[in-house]
Design an enzyme around this catalytic site. Structure first.
Site, short mmCIF file in Angstrom:
data_model
loop_
_atom_site.label_atom_id
_atom_site.label_comp_id
_atom_site.label_asym_id
_atom_site.label_seq_id
_atom_site.Cartn_x
_atom_site.Cartn_y
_atom_site.Cartn_z
N GLY A 243 0.82 -1.20 0.00
CA GLY A 243 0.00 0.00 0.00
C GLY A 243 0.85 1.25 0.00
N GLY B 227 0.59 -5.45 1.04
CA GLY B 227 -0.70 -5.50 0.37
C GLY B 227 -0.62 -6.00 -1.06
N GLU C 246 5.46 -5.35 6.84
CA GLU C 246 4.80 -4.44 7.78
C GLU C 246 5.04 -4.85 9.23
OE1 GLU C 246 1.36 -6.78 5.78
OE2 GLU C 246 3.43 -6.25 5.37
N ASP D 122 -1.51 -7.73 7.15
CA ASP D 122 -2.88 -7.29 6.91
C ASP D 122 -3.43 -7.82 5.61
OD1 ASP D 122 -1.38 -5.81 5.19
OD2 ASP D 122 -2.08 -3.85 5.83
#
Length: 238
Positions: A74, A123, A146, A154
């Protein structure tokens, strides 16, 4: 001094949607930013993939990227900048749509082929892992980095990580360890290994697909597949 938002987005070209009447391409086209996903990109992919799913003439969707990276995840810069400026609706809307897009990739009625020829992390990795077929080249790298900034994996990554053999998924989720193509194949994150020099030939063959039959598509991809070996010092072997 109040902060202002200026992400300088070229909304027309960040994702390219091309192809023929039966095979459609979704091409991440932000190579200068390692194809990091932002709100515009996610919104456009979500909109078009919904259209493709409901178009009876479309048999296959191919996800790929321009540049050296598949996707570095992201666009954290835009999320942090907007949050600091007090625009909380931007990151909220981004993550909501990104999760919706991941769900659509999983439930899509049309087969999806991810061509991972470069870094696929965070992501970007999570999105590519949702495809029916996950084709990797010698340039592929997977990681959920992350965790190094205190965030758990995530975009539903805990779903596919928890299904890896043994406790390897837990290991990846806790450490953010990078995997190469051979390791991705060995643990099940990827379905096929194809040298990058063969990608164009594979794509040309896929463009002639006239059926959504998964077995037919798998057989075609396997004609380009080569064997790859996991290194002795690989964390997967350890």
């Amino acid at each position: 001094m109040a902060m202002t938002l200026n992400f300088n987005y070229d909304t027309e070209n960040q994702v390219l949607f091309t192809g023929n009447s039966s095979v459609r391409y979704v091409i991440l086209n932000r190579p200068g930013k390692l194809n990091t996903l932002n709100h515009v990109m996610v919104s456009q992919i979500l909109k078009n993939l919904r259209l493709y799913e409901n178009d009876f003439s479309i048999k296959l969707v191919i996800l790929k990227a321009n540049g050296k990276a598949f996707s570095a995840g992201g666009d954290i810069v835009s999320l942090i900048t907007s949050s600091l400026a007090g625009h909380w609706t931007y990151p909220l809307s981004f993550y909501r749509k990104l999760l919706m897009l991941n769900h659509l990739f999983v439930t899509c009625k049309k087969p999806i082929v991810s061509l991972i020829n470069g870094v696929a992390i965070g992501g970007g990795a999570a999105l590519s892992m949702r495809a029916t077929f996950r084709v990797v080249t010698e340039n592929a790298i997977f990681a959920m980095p992350e965790v190094h900034i205190g965030v758990f994996p995530d975009c539903g990554a805990c779903h596919f990580l928890s299904r890896l053999p043994g406790y390897f998924g837990e290991y990846l989720g806790l450490t953010g360890t990078r995997l190469d193509a051979a390791e991705m194949i060995a643990c099940g994150l990827a379905t096929h290994f194809i040298p990058s020099m063969k990608l164009n030939s594979l794509e040309n063959a896929l463009q002639n697909i006239t059926s959504s039959n998964v077995s037919t598509i798998a057989t075609l991809i396997e004609t380009f597949t080569e064997k790859t070996n996991v290194k002795e010092d690989s964390p997967f072997k350890r």
